[in-house]
Design an enzyme around this catalytic site. Structure first.
Site, mmCIF file in Angstrom:
data_model
loop_
_atom_site.group_PDB
_atom_site.id
_atom_site.type_symbol
_atom_site.label_atom_id
_atom_site.label_comp_id
_atom_site.label_asym_id
_atom_site.label_seq_id
_atom_site.Cartn_x
_atom_site.Cartn_y
_atom_site.Cartn_z
ATOM 1 N N GLY A 61 0.924 -1.146 -0.034
ATOM 2 C CA GLY A 61 0.130 -0.058 0.101
ATOM 3 C C GLY A 61 0.953 1.154 0.171
ATOM 4 N N GLY A 63 -0.916 4.458 -0.070
ATOM 5 C CA GLY A 63 -1.623 5.596 0.206
ATOM 6 C C GLY A 63 -0.933 6.382 1.291
ATOM 7 N N ALA A 65 -1.089 6.079 4.545
ATOM 8 C CA ALA A 65 -0.413 5.260 5.612
ATOM 9 C C ALA A 65 0.735 4.462 4.866
ATOM 10 C CB ALA A 65 -1.520 4.202 6.031
ATOM 11 N N HIS A 287 -21.916 8.484 4.039
ATOM 12 C CA HIS A 287 -21.458 9.806 3.886
ATOM 13 C C HIS A 287 -22.701 10.581 3.423
ATOM 14 C CE1 HIS A 287 -19.575 13.461 3.173
ATOM 15 N NE2 HIS A 287 -18.331 13.169 3.614
ATOM 16 N N SER A 305 -17.530 16.839 -0.779
ATOM 17 C CA SER A 305 -16.928 16.959 0.367
ATOM 18 C C SER A 305 -17.550 17.539 1.498
ATOM 19 C CB SER A 305 -15.638 17.727 0.411
ATOM 20 O OG SER A 305 -15.104 18.091 1.405
ATOM 21 N N ARG A 351 -21.510 12.579 10.333
ATOM 22 C CA ARG A 351 -22.019 12.037 9.380
ATOM 23 C C ARG A 351 -23.136 11.011 9.346
ATOM 24 N NH1 ARG A 351 -16.062 11.143 6.290
ATOM 25 N NH2 ARG A 351 -15.967 13.432 5.910
ATOM 26 N N HIS A 422 -18.940 5.360 2.014
ATOM 27 C CA HIS A 422 -17.624 6.047 1.747
ATOM 28 C C HIS A 422 -16.395 5.606 2.537
ATOM 29 C CE1 HIS A 422 -15.411 9.910 1.548
ATOM 30 N NE2 HIS A 422 -15.122 9.982 2.573
ATOM 31 N N ARG A 456 -16.579 7.626 11.955
ATOM 32 C CA ARG A 456 -15.596 8.425 11.808
ATOM 33 C C ARG A 456 -15.856 9.874 11.762
ATOM 34 N NH1 ARG A 456 -12.615 10.692 7.919
ATOM 35 N NH2 ARG A 456 -13.500 9.513 6.115
ATOM 36 N N LEU A 462 -7.275 10.981 7.035
ATOM 37 C CA LEU A 462 -5.901 11.393 6.787
ATOM 38 C C LEU A 462 -5.073 11.477 8.019
ATOM 39 C CD1 LEU A 462 -6.905 14.185 3.898
ATOM 40 C CD2 LEU A 462 -6.597 11.683 3.684
#
Ligand SMILES: Cc1cc2nc3c(=O)[nH]c(=O)nc-3n(C[C@H](O)[C@H](O)[C@H](O)COP(=O)(O)OP(=O)(O)OC[C@H]3O[C@@H](n4cnc5c(N)ncnc54)[C@H](O)[C@@H]3O)c2cc1C
Length: 657
Positions: A61, A63, A65, A287, A305, A351, A422, A456, A462
């Site tokens: 990965g 991304g 992380a 979301h 967003s 959310r 999402h 979350r 992020l």
């Protein structure tokens, strides 16, 4: 791990799983919460720089992380092998993140602090996350911004030059740092440049277009992966002293989602099948602000967003079935329902709350657009107050994206939005060190379950990915490697051969089915089933229906799937089939997890458990635990419970009123 092998008693889903031993995180120090991470860093063992060169780390990965972890471990001097299935690390799904990243810098002097970010996140997750982890996340948020600024990430700035912030849901302070609507892209370019530097320095060996299909476990330790080149079809093994998975979330189990089309669960699921526990699979995030589905053959959904809720106002017509265009509906005939129901947080409720409220409005026939599955997100007042130019400066690229997809100009007419899947809070179980239950297998970013509980908060994925990658994994992986060197694993070790052979066998089986249905058609059916029964609202009846249907759908898949082409080269139909096969197994565990959790919390809304106001009704007495599931290869899954303790944020009925 030994199991008690009891049949579950008080909980639902009887007969479908067995209870195993409880599980606990034993790595967070027992000190006051604000000292724990410092104490753990100090107790973590170090590896002499000269020895680091001799040790190898696989990071799957690239991304935020994985990119951050590989770059940092490479900089530390370890020999890192980095993998992604895209053509370049910088195409990881993190690049799609739009709105921002949280940090408790309190630049605005609006009352923010590490403790407040900690508090908001525990509360936002509906008291289903681990306090130690969340506090560390809040502490690390400060360093993340410094690190990224030092890399040159172009965060938005105020006129004074100070970094600008905006608000996200579930908070009353302004702590979200952003780079227009492209925050993920800019952060990923920062991590990618750090990674490229290590590639050039020779500490990181990059393997793009290489998809991990299995985990190699030798003598109880993770020692490598089996991967397939998506270009040549070649199956290869890669061995190392430690394996780190940062392979993202599993939202694409629903087929339609805001995730990148390629996002999948395969790496995590294969690790699960090899012994890693999978935690809270039913915690998925819907979301509230996505562009509604427009047709049966759509393959992807688009997020608008959360940052838009800073200035956009959500409303529906007060009159049921009102089909007038929005500009013909006068203000007093509009229901700004979030502002009405939640005056304290208004349009910036978390959310899960905003999504459910939109669903309730549509269920009550106040929805707008085709099928009544939409609500308005209106910028008229913001444009009137701030001017079009100011709105454009903040959200220009999002408005442009919306216009390109829908043909409507959001400067002139309100956006139409509807909730969509999402993000996934569930993932591989990890302790405070981000170790899974397989020694030598660490998990970071969205692929682990660790920090967000049952919901979350926006702009914290992020933050978590970068906290894991830049700050936690480099410390805890080093502590694990302090026990190295481990015994050399030869390529012909029986465990390596078995993993390679089973990967070949699986691909051959998929290719030889030669049935009549495309992979997508199976995926679409699975996704619809999971969306209907394990989506925004879940019931015992629906979940049992899904649990009865999924095994037969899976059996049909293996019998009737049609994959064109061969396994010897580039074959996207085969790639998808591999991923869908794993989604078929994961979906069953998600529904089981949702069925057994007889409470509502965060994004997990069981219709049987709601307050008089229709809010999620937790049952702390019976369900204040992490559900960590063990794979038993054909047997009933085994549930291991990790009890959650709240010493700093007392669980209460969440209120955003
Ligand atoms: C549209 C959108 C907008 C978002 N906006 C925000 C936001 O504003 N703020 C916020 O905090 N969060 C946001 N999120 C969530 C956030 O983007 C993700 O949670 C986060 O980027 C995940 O990062 P990651 O490093 O864990 O995984 P990813 O970025 O998903 O990376 C996964 C990596 O794993 C690799 N991989 C996966 N499987 C394999 C395999 N089998 N073999 C080899 N490689 C593999 C991929 O190639 C990739 O490199 C958003 C999400 C979406 C969908």
């Amino acid at each position: 791990m030994s199991e008690l092998q009891q049949e579950p008693t008080a909980t639902q889903g009887e007969g479908r799983y067995v209870l195993g031993d409880p599980i606990a995180d034993n790595r967070a120090p027992d000190s006051p919460i604000g000292d724990r991470w410092d104490d753990r860093k100090f107790s973590a063992r170090l590896v002499n720089p000269a020895n680091r060169r001799k040790m190898s780390v696989i990071v799957v990965g690239t991304g935020l992380a994985g990119g951050a972890a590989a770059a940092t471990l490479g900089e530390a001097g370890y020999h890192v092998k980095s993998f992604c299935y895209q053509d370049t690390p910088r195409r990881a799904h993190s690049i799609a993140a739009q709105g921002g990243i949280n940090a408790a810098k309190n630049y605005r002097n609006d009352g923010d602090s590490v403790h407040r970010l900690f508090y908001d996140t525990v509360k936002g997750g509906d008291f289903r996350s681990r306090e130690s982890n969340v506090h560390r996340l809040a502490e690390n948020s400060l360093s993340i911004i410094d690190q990224c600024v030092a890399q040159g990430v172009p965060f938005a700035r105020e006129y004074s030059g100070l970094l600008d912030t905006r608000s996200f849901g579930g908070t009353q302070v302004s702590r979200t740092f952003y780079a227009r609507g492209q925050t993920g892209q800019q952060l990923l370019l920062g991590a990618y440049q750090a990674l490229e530097r290590q590639i050039a320095a020779g500490t990181v060996e990059m393997h793009p277009r290489t998809e991990m299909l299995d985990l190699i476990v030798v003598d109880g330790r993770a020692r490598g992966i089996v991967a397939r080149s998506v270009l040549t079809g070649e199956i290869e093994t890669y061995l190392a002293d430690v394996v780190v998975l940062c392979t993202g979330g599993y939202g694409n189990v629903y087929y339609l989602s805001t995730n990148a089309k390629g996002s999948n669960v395969t790496a995590a699921w294969r690790a699960h099948r090899r012994g890693a526990l999978f935690a809270n699979p039913c915690y998925t995030q819907i979301h509230p602000t996505c562009i509604p589905v427009s047709g049966e053959y759509q393959s992807k959904l688009t997020l608008m967003s959360e940052s838009l809720r800073n200035d956009g106002r959500v409303w529906v017509p007060k009159e049921r079935g009102d089909e007038r265009p929005p500009h013909e509906i006068p203000d007093d005939e509009r229901d700004y329902y979030l502002e009405r129901q939640y005056p304290a947080f208004g349009n910036l409720v978390p959310r899960d709350i905003a999504s459910r409220a939109a669903k309730n409005m549509c269920d009550a026939e106040h929805g707008v657009g085709p099928g009544g599955l939409g609500v308005y997100l209106d910028f008229k007042d913001a444009i009137g107050r701030l001017g079009r130019h100011a709105v454009e400066a903040k959200y220009g690229n999002l408005f442009e994206m919306y216009q390109r997809i829908t043909g409507d100009d959001p400067y002139e007419v309100p956006m139409r939005i509807y909730p969509a899947i999402h993000y996934t809070m569930g993932g591989l179980w990890v302790d405070y060190d981000l170790r899974s239950t397989i020694p030598g297998l660490f998990v970071g970013g969205e692929a682990n379950f660790s920090d967000h509980g049952a919901n979350r908060l926006g702009a914290s994925a992020l933050m978590q990915g970068l906290s894991d990658g830049y700050f936690i994994l480099p410390t805890t992986v080093a502590d694990y490697l302090a026990d190295a060197p481990f015994a050399e694993v030869p390529e012909d070790h029986p465990a390596v051969r078995e993993a390679v052979e089973s990967t070949h066998a699986r691909i051959d089986k998929l290719l030889s089915a030669n049935g009549n249905r495309t992979v997508d058609s199976f995926h679409r059916e699975l996704g619809q089933l999971v969306w209907d029964q394990c989506g925004m609202a879940r019931s015992k009846e629906g979940l049992e229906k899904a649990l009865d249907r999924i095994p037969s759908l899976r059996e049909e898949f293996w019998r009737d799937v049609k994959i064109v082409g061969t396994g010897d080269g580039f074959n996207q139909s085969l790639e998808k089939a591999n991923r869908v096969a794993d989604f078929m197994e994961l979906a069953e565990l998600m529904c089981l997890d949702a069925l057994h959790r007889e409470e509502s919390c965060g994004g997990h809304f069981r219709v049987e458990h709601q307050t008089e106001d229709g809010e999620a009704q937790r049952d702390d007495e019976d369900f204040s635990y992490v559900a960590a599931w063990e794979w038993t290869d054909g047997g009933k899954p085994v549930l291991h419970k990790e009890d959650l303790e709240f010493s700093y944020v007392h669980p209460s009925q969440r209120s955003y009123k």
